[in-house]
Write a protein that holds these residues in place. Structure first.
Motif, mmCIF file in Angstrom:
data_model
loop_
_atom_site.group_PDB
_atom_site.id
_atom_site.type_symbol
_atom_site.label_atom_id
_atom_site.label_comp_id
_atom_site.label_asym_id
_atom_site.label_seq_id
_atom_site.Cartn_x
_atom_site.Cartn_y
_atom_site.Cartn_z
ATOM 1 N N LEU B 165 -55.782 35.528 -12.789
ATOM 2 C CA LEU B 165 -56.122 36.045 -11.456
ATOM 3 C C LEU B 165 -54.887 36.052 -10.570
ATOM 4 C CD1 LEU B 165 -59.564 34.294 -10.683
ATOM 5 C CD2 LEU B 165 -59.088 36.304 -12.085
ATOM 6 N N ALA B 166 -53.961 35.154 -10.853
ATOM 7 C CA ALA B 166 -52.702 35.067 -10.111
ATOM 8 C C ALA B 166 -51.681 34.387 -11.017
ATOM 9 C CB ALA B 166 -52.889 34.258 -8.829
ATOM 10 N N PRO B 167 -50.400 34.728 -10.856
ATOM 11 C CA PRO B 167 -49.398 34.059 -11.694
ATOM 12 C C PRO B 167 -49.087 32.647 -11.224
ATOM 13 C CG PRO B 167 -48.344 35.624 -10.221
ATOM 14 C CD PRO B 167 -49.819 35.781 -10.024
ATOM 15 N N LEU B 168 -49.528 32.329 -10.011
ATOM 16 C CA LEU B 168 -49.200 31.031 -9.426
ATOM 17 C C LEU B 168 -50.303 30.600 -8.471
ATOM 18 C CD1 LEU B 168 -46.717 28.918 -8.672
ATOM 19 C CD2 LEU B 168 -46.990 30.089 -6.497
ATOM 20 N N ALA B 169 -50.536 29.299 -8.421
ATOM 21 C CA ALA B 169 -51.413 28.732 -7.394
ATOM 22 C C ALA B 169 -50.846 27.384 -6.991
ATOM 23 C CB ALA B 169 -52.842 28.578 -7.921
ATOM 24 N N THR B 170 -51.078 27.020 -5.738
ATOM 25 C CA THR B 170 -50.680 25.677 -5.332
ATOM 26 C C THR B 170 -51.792 24.700 -5.706
ATOM 27 O OG1 THR B 170 -51.582 26.152 -3.137
ATOM 28 C CG2 THR B 170 -49.198 26.368 -3.413
ATOM 29 N N GLY B 171 -51.412 23.452 -5.877
ATOM 30 C CA GLY B 171 -52.376 22.395 -6.135
ATOM 31 C C GLY B 171 -51.947 21.144 -5.401
ATOM 32 N N THR B 172 -52.801 20.161 -5.408
ATOM 33 C CA THR B 172 -52.406 18.843 -4.909
ATOM 34 C C THR B 172 -52.840 17.818 -5.935
ATOM 35 O OG1 THR B 172 -54.466 18.487 -3.676
ATOM 36 C CG2 THR B 172 -52.630 19.511 -2.478
ATOM 37 N N ASP B 173 -52.122 16.694 -5.951
ATOM 38 C CA ASP B 173 -52.313 15.704 -7.003
ATOM 39 C C ASP B 173 -52.254 14.312 -6.372
ATOM 40 O OD1 ASP B 173 -51.793 13.923 -9.217
ATOM 41 O OD2 ASP B 173 -51.159 15.640 -10.418
ATOM 42 N N THR B 174 -53.406 13.649 -6.346
ATOM 43 C CA THR B 174 -53.488 12.297 -5.793
ATOM 44 C C THR B 174 -53.621 11.268 -6.916
ATOM 45 O OG1 THR B 174 -54.547 13.224 -3.835
ATOM 46 C CG2 THR B 174 -54.752 10.847 -4.132
ATOM 47 N N GLY B 175 -54.319 11.679 -8.009
ATOM 48 C CA GLY B 175 -54.459 10.787 -9.166
ATOM 49 C C GLY B 175 -54.363 11.545 -10.478
ATOM 50 N N GLY B 176 -53.965 12.817 -10.388
ATOM 51 C CA GLY B 176 -53.868 13.646 -11.596
ATOM 52 C C GLY B 176 -54.415 15.037 -11.362
ATOM 53 N N SER B 177 -54.676 15.366 -10.110
ATOM 54 C CA SER B 177 -55.413 16.590 -9.756
ATOM 55 C C SER B 177 -54.668 17.892 -9.974
ATOM 56 C CB SER B 177 -55.877 16.524 -8.293
ATOM 57 O OG SER B 177 -56.986 15.690 -8.170
ATOM 58 N N ILE B 178 -53.371 17.843 -10.275
ATOM 59 C CA ILE B 178 -52.665 19.034 -10.762
ATOM 60 C C ILE B 178 -52.589 18.967 -12.278
ATOM 61 C CG2 ILE B 178 -50.363 20.092 -10.965
ATOM 62 C CD1 ILE B 178 -49.954 19.557 -7.968
ATOM 63 N N ARG B 179 -52.228 17.815 -12.813
ATOM 64 C CA ARG B 179 -51.912 17.698 -14.246
ATOM 65 C C ARG B 179 -53.149 17.785 -15.143
ATOM 66 N NH1 ARG B 179 -49.411 12.225 -13.389
ATOM 67 N NH2 ARG B 179 -50.494 12.494 -11.387
ATOM 68 N N GLN B 180 -54.224 17.113 -14.769
ATOM 69 C CA GLN B 180 -55.413 17.127 -15.640
ATOM 70 C C GLN B 180 -56.027 18.528 -15.727
ATOM 71 O OE1 GLN B 180 -58.761 17.292 -14.474
ATOM 72 N NE2 GLN B 180 -60.056 16.139 -15.907
ATOM 73 N N PRO B 181 -56.248 19.258 -14.613
ATOM 74 C CA PRO B 181 -56.757 20.626 -14.750
ATOM 75 C C PRO B 181 -55.758 21.562 -15.427
ATOM 76 C CG PRO B 181 -56.397 20.088 -12.428
ATOM 77 C CD PRO B 181 -56.243 18.820 -13.206
ATOM 78 N N ALA B 182 -54.464 21.342 -15.208
ATOM 79 C CA ALA B 182 -53.459 22.155 -15.909
ATOM 80 C C ALA B 182 -53.624 21.954 -17.409
ATOM 81 C CB ALA B 182 -52.045 21.773 -15.462
ATOM 82 N N ALA B 183 -53.817 20.711 -17.829
ATOM 83 C CA ALA B 183 -53.981 20.404 -19.254
ATOM 84 C C ALA B 183 -55.248 21.065 -19.797
ATOM 85 C CB ALA B 183 -54.042 18.896 -19.461
ATOM 86 N N LEU B 184 -56.351 20.928 -19.067
ATOM 87 C CA LEU B 184 -57.636 21.422 -19.563
ATOM 88 C C LEU B 184 -57.711 22.953 -19.572
ATOM 89 C CD1 LEU B 184 -58.364 18.474 -19.548
ATOM 90 C CD2 LEU B 184 -60.413 18.966 -18.217
ATOM 91 N N CYS B 185 -56.863 23.605 -18.767
ATOM 92 C CA CYS B 185 -56.880 25.072 -18.718
ATOM 93 C C CYS B 185 -55.671 25.706 -19.417
ATOM 94 C CB CYS B 185 -56.942 25.551 -17.266
ATOM 95 S SG CYS B 185 -58.530 25.248 -16.482
ATOM 96 N N GLY B 186 -54.792 24.891 -19.989
ATOM 97 C CA GLY B 186 -53.682 25.437 -20.759
ATOM 98 C C GLY B 186 -52.586 26.073 -19.922
#
Lengths: 108, 488
Positions: B165-186
């Motif tokens: 849907l987009a080549p980029l999105a911002t995220g925020t990470d307090t306990g893994g909130s960027i890394r865990q969804p990045a992992a689960l969505c490849g």
């Protein structure tokens, strides 16, 4: 820090009572329906049980870590600036009048 | 129509060569959102008119000689960032009608760099969750299998990038909130060092750990975008006054002899054995690239979850006390008095997970519990941070899994509250210690993506980015895309 008024004997126990959970909810300005209190108390206790592991850790003399900043936080000049104007701030007010926020009457 | 799965770097070249215009890219991206979002629910709101206007301006600026590297590239912002004139809901009923009167610094900087805001992406309510199921606007779906979660809290951003849907999105990470969804969505997601990116205008959850970062297809894209996001900000005193390296210029720096620490605790019984095998294969790849694998130990890893789930709710209970129904946000109908207004506005405006955490936070901060819980957790946090510092004095980077499992099923009633909290077991340490960390695609298990986590030294983003980039030059996991049926 929030000043507690509930029974300190119950604090720290993983078998926290529903009355304690209600007291904490009041401190947090939340209400819990009678139909939900048992579930909320159970989940509250599940979470507190997760914390038990920390009691085994020797932390004598360990300086608490408030945040991970390694350098002192900078101060800036105390100068009046307008980041957001009054109209911008008031546009989301649920109720307002003459640029004041309206709340229910607090003094009769 | 252009390909939906292009990188920021490739779009940059195409725009510079006039192979495509920003107007075309933006129109295509908005069409794809319109097409696929009903199935994915990755985007809460889109700003078509604003986006097309900005794209037109970007094309005009390019014709006048502006060659800013991010000019004209469309993107999404997690709906936790304040965007002036657009809804900013934090996926909560509390802020369902909130329109921010100012931009977050991250938003302002990416706007200034010429990026085009397509809209706002879904998330767990107030960033509290690891599945995106706590959103007031409904769960977001994982494009690899729409019966599964995308992870959270930045689940909408991860799902959107993975689905093209987009080549980029911002995220925020307090306990893994960027890394865990990045992992689960490849996809590739970077949580920078605490203090690397301004938190101004980013709705606060746990202020001592919250950090914004890029979520994209590649490490190279994360590097390009971090260059624009990072740097001191007079509006956030915790934002470090340190120069921002040109990360994209260091991606090909040698990694020969780089020491990569592999903590044995990251391969405990908490880790799914198939995920472990994928990570071990990726570690072997790093070794093949010239890195030296070193066995290390982070013995307090399992204490991280307990520590985090005291500190984060405590900070959240303080931060969320501002939602009182008076100045902005949800207000209950017909309050009889001020107390009633506070109680009912908060009880009706917050969802269950947010209320659960506020309760725990109010409890651990109360006078009778403060030393036993909050103070104790802050002390253990110091010990955990010291462990990371000690290990990172022996190695350059720490590597391991980002999450213990692949994406789990939506509405999985077999998962207890604390089971869900264990999703963060490998990511929490970097937040407690304030270290930079990223997740990169590292395999598929049962057709679902696996993420490898790289953790660096404080302000050592260059090390993890170059290792990730060179890994992506030798592997193709980051190029894999889910199959989605377009409706038209």
């Amino acid at each position: 820090m929030i000043v507690s008024h509930f029974n300190p004997d119950l604090a720290g126990s993983t078998v926290t009572q529903t009355t304690t959970v209600r007291d904490v909810a009041e401190l947090a300005r939340l209400t819990i329906a009678d139909s939900d209190i048992d579930k909320v108390t159970k989940e509250f206790n599940q979470t507190l049980a997760l914390f038990e592991a920390l009691t085994m850790v020797d932390t004598n003399g360990v300086n608490p870590m408030v945040n991970p900043c390694t350098e002192s936080q900078p101060l800036r000049t105390d100068r009046v600036e307008t980041l957001v104007d009054r109209a911008g701030l008031m546009q989301n007010a649920p109720a307002s009048e003459q640029n004041y926020f309206l709340v229910p009457r607090v003094i009769d | 129509m252009t390909s939906s799965f292009q990188t920021v770097a490739s779009l940059r070249s195409k725009l510079a060569n006039r192979d495509v215009s920003s107007v075309e890219l933006t129109r295509d991206a908005l069409a794809r959102i319109s097409d696929l979002n009903p199935e994915l629910n990755a985007v809460i709101s889109s700003s078509e008119e604003n986006a097309m206007k900005a794209a037109t301006q970007a094309d005009e600026a390019r014709e006048k000689g502006n060659d800013s590297p991010l000019l004209g590239i469309p993107m999404l912002h997690k709906d936790i960032f304040c965007t002036q004139g657009l809804p900013t809901t934090c996926a909560s009923k509390m802020l369902a009608n909130f329109v921010a009167p100012y931009d977050a610094t991250v938003v302002r900087r990416l706007d200034d760099a010429g990026m085009i805001t397509l809209g706002k992406s879904n998330m767990d309510e107030f960033a509290m969750g690891s599945s995106n199921e706590t959103s007031y606007f409904g769960a977001c779906k994982n494009p690899w299998d729409t019966s599964r979660v995308p992870g959270g809290s930045s689940g909408g951003s991860a799902s959107a990038v993975a689905a093209g849907l987009a080549p980029l999105a911002t995220g925020t990470d307090t306990g893994g909130s960027i890394r865990q969804p990045a992992a689960l969505c490849g996809i590739t997601g970077l949580k920078p060092t605490y203090g690397r990116v301004s938190r101004y205008g980013m709705i606060a959850f746990a202020s001592s750990m919250d950090q914004a970062g890029p979520m994209a297809r590649t490490a190279e894209d994360c590097a390009l975008v971090l260059e624009a996001m990072a740097g001191a900000d007079p509006l956030d005193s915790t934002c470090a006054d340190q120069s921002v390296p040109r990360y994209s210029s260091h991606l090909t720096d040698t990694i020969e002899g780089m020491r990569v620490g592999v903590p044995k605790e990251f391969f405990s019984s908490d880790l799914n054995s198939d995920v472990a095998a994928a990570i071990e294969a990726s570690l072997a790849e790093l070794e093949g690239m010239g890195a030296k694998l070193v066995d290390v130990s982070l013995p307090s890893t399992s204490l991280g979850v307990s520590t985090y789930y005291i500190i984060a709710p405590a900070e959240a209970s303080a931060n969320l006390s501002r939602y009182d129904g008076v100045r902005y946000g949800y207000r209950c109908e017909n309050p009889v008095d001020l107390q009633d207004l506070y109680l009912r506005s908060r009880s009706e405006g917050f969802g269950d997970e947010v209320k659960r955490r506020i309760l725990v936070g109010a409890f651990t901060l109360s006078a009778a519990s403060y030393d036993e819980y909050f103070m104790k957790a802050q002390q253990v946090r110091r010990l955990i941070a010291q462990e990371y510092d000690d290990v990172l004095s022996q190695v350059d980077v720490i590597a391991g899994p980002s999450a213990p499992n692949t994406a789990f099923a939506l509405n999985d009633s077999s998962k207890s509250i604390t089971d869900m909290y264990m999703e963060d077991v490998f990511t929490i340490g970097a937040n407690l210690a304030g270290l930079p960390a990223m997740s990169i695609p590292a395999g598929l298990v049962g057709g679902l993506p696996v993420g490898m986590q790289l953790i660096g030294r404080r302000f050592g983003e260059v090390d993890i980015l170059k290792l990730a980039h060179q890994f992506q030059q030798r592997t193709t996991w980051h190029n894999l895309t889910p199959t989605l049926e377009e409706r038209h």
